[in-house]
Scaffold this motif. Structure first.
Motif, mmCIF file in Angstrom:
data_model
loop_
_atom_site.group_PDB
_atom_site.id
_atom_site.type_symbol
_atom_site.label_atom_id
_atom_site.label_comp_id
_atom_site.label_asym_id
_atom_site.label_seq_id
_atom_site.Cartn_x
_atom_site.Cartn_y
_atom_site.Cartn_z
ATOM 1 N N GLU A 258 25.738 14.595 36.702
ATOM 2 C CA GLU A 258 27.132 14.140 36.576
ATOM 3 C C GLU A 258 27.309 12.663 36.943
ATOM 4 O O GLU A 258 28.323 12.250 37.489
ATOM 5 N N TRP A 259 26.313 11.885 36.598
ATOM 6 C CA TRP A 259 26.356 10.454 36.872
ATOM 7 C C TRP A 259 25.932 9.694 35.622
ATOM 8 O O TRP A 259 25.360 8.611 35.702
ATOM 9 N N GLU A 260 26.209 10.301 34.474
ATOM 10 C CA GLU A 260 25.781 9.699 33.204
ATOM 11 C C GLU A 260 26.241 8.241 33.111
ATOM 12 O O GLU A 260 25.524 7.386 32.606
ATOM 13 N N HIS A 261 27.467 7.968 33.630
ATOM 14 C CA HIS A 261 28.012 6.617 33.505
ATOM 15 C C HIS A 261 27.220 5.574 34.295
ATOM 16 O O HIS A 261 27.370 4.385 34.087
ATOM 17 N N ARG A 262 26.383 6.031 35.211
ATOM 18 C CA ARG A 262 25.619 5.059 35.995
ATOM 19 C C ARG A 262 24.202 4.863 35.465
ATOM 20 O O ARG A 262 23.451 4.034 35.975
ATOM 21 N N VAL A 263 23.844 5.659 34.444
ATOM 22 C CA VAL A 263 22.485 5.550 33.902
ATOM 23 C C VAL A 263 22.202 4.166 33.315
ATOM 24 O O VAL A 263 21.122 3.609 33.559
ATOM 25 N N PRO A 264 23.158 3.564 32.568
ATOM 26 C CA PRO A 264 22.867 2.231 32.027
ATOM 27 C C PRO A 264 22.514 1.225 33.121
ATOM 28 O O PRO A 264 21.563 0.453 32.973
ATOM 29 N N GLU A 265 23.245 1.289 34.210
ATOM 30 C CA GLU A 265 22.987 0.364 35.316
ATOM 31 C C GLU A 265 21.592 0.596 35.914
ATOM 32 O O GLU A 265 20.840 -0.359 36.163
ATOM 33 N N ILE A 266 21.259 1.869 36.097
ATOM 34 C CA ILE A 266 19.941 2.189 36.667
ATOM 35 C C ILE A 266 18.836 1.716 35.718
ATOM 36 O O ILE A 266 17.850 1.109 36.142
ATOM 37 N N ALA A 267 19.039 1.982 34.428
ATOM 38 C CA ALA A 267 18.032 1.575 33.437
ATOM 39 C C ALA A 267 17.848 0.060 33.460
ATOM 40 O O ALA A 267 16.716 -0.451 33.428
ATOM 41 N N GLU A 268 18.969 -0.641 33.529
ATOM 42 C CA GLU A 268 18.939 -2.108 33.547
ATOM 43 C C GLU A 268 18.158 -2.613 34.764
ATOM 44 O O GLU A 268 17.225 -3.402 34.642
ATOM 45 N N ARG A 269 18.555 -2.087 35.918
ATOM 46 C CA ARG A 269 17.912 -2.544 37.162
ATOM 47 C C ARG A 269 16.438 -2.151 37.237
ATOM 48 O O ARG A 269 15.644 -2.794 37.918
ATOM 49 N N ALA A 270 16.091 -1.062 36.544
ATOM 50 C CA ALA A 270 14.689 -0.626 36.564
ATOM 51 C C ALA A 270 13.856 -1.396 35.545
ATOM 52 O O ALA A 270 12.649 -1.141 35.407
ATOM 53 N N GLY A 271 14.515 -2.287 34.817
ATOM 54 C CA GLY A 271 13.782 -3.071 33.825
ATOM 55 C C GLY A 271 13.341 -2.251 32.624
ATOM 56 O O GLY A 271 12.309 -2.531 32.012
ATOM 57 N N LEU A 272 14.111 -1.211 32.326
ATOM 58 C CA LEU A 272 13.713 -0.332 31.225
ATOM 59 C C LEU A 272 14.450 -0.642 29.917
ATOM 60 O O LEU A 272 14.246 0.039 28.916
ATOM 61 N N LEU A 273 15.302 -1.653 29.942
ATOM 62 C CA LEU A 273 16.050 -2.003 28.734
ATOM 63 C C LEU A 273 15.550 -3.332 28.163
ATOM 64 O O LEU A 273 15.091 -4.191 28.927
ATOM 65 N N PRO A 274 15.651 -3.541 26.874
ATOM 66 C CA PRO A 274 16.106 -2.578 25.879
ATOM 67 C C PRO A 274 15.033 -1.529 25.575
ATOM 68 O O PRO A 274 13.853 -1.788 25.794
ATOM 69 N N ARG A 275 15.477 -0.385 25.078
ATOM 70 C CA ARG A 275 14.520 0.662 24.706
ATOM 71 C C ARG A 275 13.843 0.270 23.393
ATOM 72 O O ARG A 275 14.482 -0.336 22.525
ATOM 73 N N PRO A 276 12.576 0.613 23.275
ATOM 74 C CA PRO A 276 11.878 0.288 22.027
ATOM 75 C C PRO A 276 12.472 1.045 20.833
ATOM 76 O O PRO A 276 12.910 2.190 20.990
ATOM 77 N N VAL A 277 12.537 0.358 19.714
ATOM 78 C CA VAL A 277 13.011 1.025 18.488
ATOM 79 C C VAL A 277 11.821 1.082 17.540
ATOM 80 O O VAL A 277 11.236 0.059 17.200
ATOM 81 N N ILE A 278 11.439 2.282 17.165
ATOM 82 C CA ILE A 278 10.249 2.438 16.330
ATOM 83 C C ILE A 278 10.626 3.080 15.000
ATOM 84 O O ILE A 278 11.277 4.127 14.983
ATOM 85 N N GLU A 279 10.246 2.412 13.931
ATOM 86 C CA GLU A 279 10.606 2.955 12.598
ATOM 87 C C GLU A 279 9.587 3.955 12.128
ATOM 88 O O GLU A 279 8.428 3.903 12.420
#
Ligand code: SF4
Ligand code: SF4
Lengths: 224, 311
Positions: free
Chosen positions: B290-311
């Motif tokens: 129940e913390w979906e809204h904080r996932v972007p922040e965690i991802a950002e701080r963890a250096g996991l963004l941007p996510r790879p886009v693979i065709e």
């Protein structure tokens, strides 16, 4: 053996609330062994019912009978002379008893005085535990004689699940995790590799899921 | 990429050797689709796939397959969860076909919590097959194009098969064996239970590496940020199979009350940093309850963004 628990006195009183005389029939089989439906328990139930009804000012006549077993027609036949003298009959056997009685005496009403619970045994004085679920195809040789079908809360064949904790099942601290026991036994015996195979899904047709079951022994079936 | 088993985004990311990042989302206890769509939007582009839980903790929720289908509509990739508690093999196979037709490409096979925990403890449980057998069922449907009974399937479902592993449940000695079994049964990827005891997890992964398991299957390390000391205590004491070391509880207690959540996130970020370089760990599965809204922040701080886009 089959283990049972007695129903509450209120429930039994409610079943026979319209009666003025009844027969209580015990069984010398499993329910005697687990102290639920033998001679002593028949006497206690009869006395308790009488006292309760006397208090209500509506006395109940209760007679007692004890059969060798209630799961054999030859013993069921032993009460044929008196069974219809009562307004109702209470069976203290496992669920098989009142059904055999009911089939043998179609004009009588039969009530179960016990809740039939499981196939198990006494693990300590006064404590019985489930050991088998009667699945119809025994597989416990793979698990050193311990049954994951009856004794794992999820009937897992490839456990233990992620909820196993200090040897206890996730459902309650009072329930052993049978998979913990299975794994430890294998480890002690240096045969943990036995458990590396993926046990295939069970065929539940031999269990209750295949419909009511029947066992036939040709050599015992008499002709004519 | 013809050799892909499912063609899911998660599979492509892992196969290309990227450090995967998955999220989790519990469907509502009602038909509040708007709320659900809202949750999905927080996760879009932030994670590679999102687990959709199946009546989690044995409490009735909107069905996992329906929520997964809605997720597909929102352009987020679901990781459809299925537990063995509520369905027999007939229902399972028809739901597997069903989700595949709705665009689902990842599926996580679980035993499920016993119904005793949930809001219908009186229910008849099923457990017709167990999670291990469910893994092999999905594999058989996909790779052999056959139902469990060997009948051929007209267009088999192509799913990336996931499983769960709890390195912290007892008996510990067996945990890596059970992982090996799940991989032998056909698991393509494995997500672990929330990790707090890093010591024990390192040992688990070491064993898995030694047994060659991490070469056969992608392991995603499970993390859940602690929001409060109460949550940490609850997890330590009440949740079966959860291992929360005293040192972590102490650490959370050591900061001001309004900074506990931040400390929880920091611990989580430190873990992710370590997982990135840990041999045998292919990614992280973030269960931000129940913390979906904080996932972007965690991802950002963890250096996991941007996510790879693979065709
Ligand atoms: S495997 Fe089946 S028959 Fe054997 S003990 Fe277990 S439930 Fe009973
Ligand atoms: S904890 Fe053990 S007994 Fe309980 S469901 Fe899991 S494997 Fe079965």
């Amino acid at each position: 053996m089959i283990v049972a628990d007695r129903k509450s006195i209120h429930e039994i009183l409610d079943m026979v609330k319209d009666c003025s005389n009844i027969l209580v029939v015990g069984c010398k089989g499993c329910v005697t062994v687990c102290n639920v439906g033998g001679l002593k328990e028949v006497q206690i139930l009869a006395a308790t019912l009488k006292i309760a009804r006397k208090k209500e000012g509506r006395p109940l006549q209760v007679d007692e009978a004890l059969l060798e077993r209630q799961c054999d027609p030859e013993y069921i036949a032993m009460i044929q002379d008196r069974v219809n003298d009562y307004e109702a009959v209470i069976s203290m056997a496992c669920g098989v008893g009142p059904q055999f009685l009911s089939e043998a005496y179609p004009n009588q009403r039969f009530y179960p005085a016990v809740n039939t619970t499981f196939f198990g045994g006494a693990v300590a004085h006064g404590i019985w535990e489930e050991r088998c679920a009667g699945c119809g195809t025994c597989i416990i040789h793979h698990f050193d004689g311990l049954c994951p079908i009856a004794r794992c809360s999820k009937s897992l064949m490839n456990g233990p699940c992620g909820g196993s904790d200090h040897g206890k099942c996730e459902i309650a601290k009072t329930v052993d995790c049978i998979w913990d026991k299975i794994v430890r036994k294998k480890m002690e015996q240096g045969r943990l590799n036995d458990l590396l195979q993926v046990f295939p899904a069970k065929n539940w047709q031999t269990a209750r899921d295949g419909g009511p079951r029947r066992s036939r022994r040709e050599e015992l079936i008499q002709n004519g | 990429m013809d050799d892909l088993k499912s063609g899911s985004n998660l599979e492509k990311v892992l196969k290309a050797g990227h450090f995967a990042f998955t999220g989790e989302c519990g469907p509502p206890k009602g038909a509040n689709v708007e709320h659900l769509r809202e949750k999905f939007r927080h996760l879009k582009g932030v994670v590679d796939a999102v687990n959709v839980t199946d009546n989690q903790t044995a409490v009735v929720h909107l069905s996992s397959w329906a929520a997964s289908a809605i997720m597909v509509q929102e352009g987020v990739e679901p990781n459809f969860q299925m537990v063995c508690r509520d369905r027999n093999r007939l229902a399972m196979q028809s739901d597997i076909l069903g989700v595949y037709t709705m665009g689902v490409r990842n599926m996580l096979c679980l035993s499920g919590d016993h119904q005793k925990f949930g809001n219908h403890p009186q229910a008849k449980n099923v457990y017709d097959i167990d999670s291990m057998q469910l893994i092999s069922l999905v594999k058989k449907m996909r790779d052999e194009g056959k139902f469990f009974n060997d009948d051929p399937i007209d267009v088999p479902p192509r799913l990336f098969i996931g499983a769960a592993s709890n390195p912290f449940a007892e008996p510990y000695e067996f945990r890596v064996y059970r992982l090996a079994k799940k991989i032998a049964a056909g698991a393509d990827f494995v997500q672990t239970q929330c990790i707090y005891n890093m010591e024990r997890f390192r040992e688990f992964i070491r064993q898995a590496n030694d047994m060659g398991l991490t070469e056969k299957c992608y392991i995603l390390a499970g993390v859940t940020p602690m929001k409060s000391v109460g949550m940490a205590n609850y997890m330590a004491k009440q949740v079966p199979g959860m291992d929360v070391p005293e040192s972590l509880i102490k650490r959370l207690k050591g900061v001001e009350k309004n900074k506990v959540a931040e400390e929880g996130i920091r611990f989580c970020l430190e873990q992710i940093e370590e997982f990135k370089t840990m041999k045998g760990v292919a990614g992280v599965h973030l269960m931000a309850i129940e913390w979906e809204h904080r996932v972007p922040e965690i991802a950002e701080r963890a250096g996991l963004l941007p996510r790879p886009v693979i065709e």
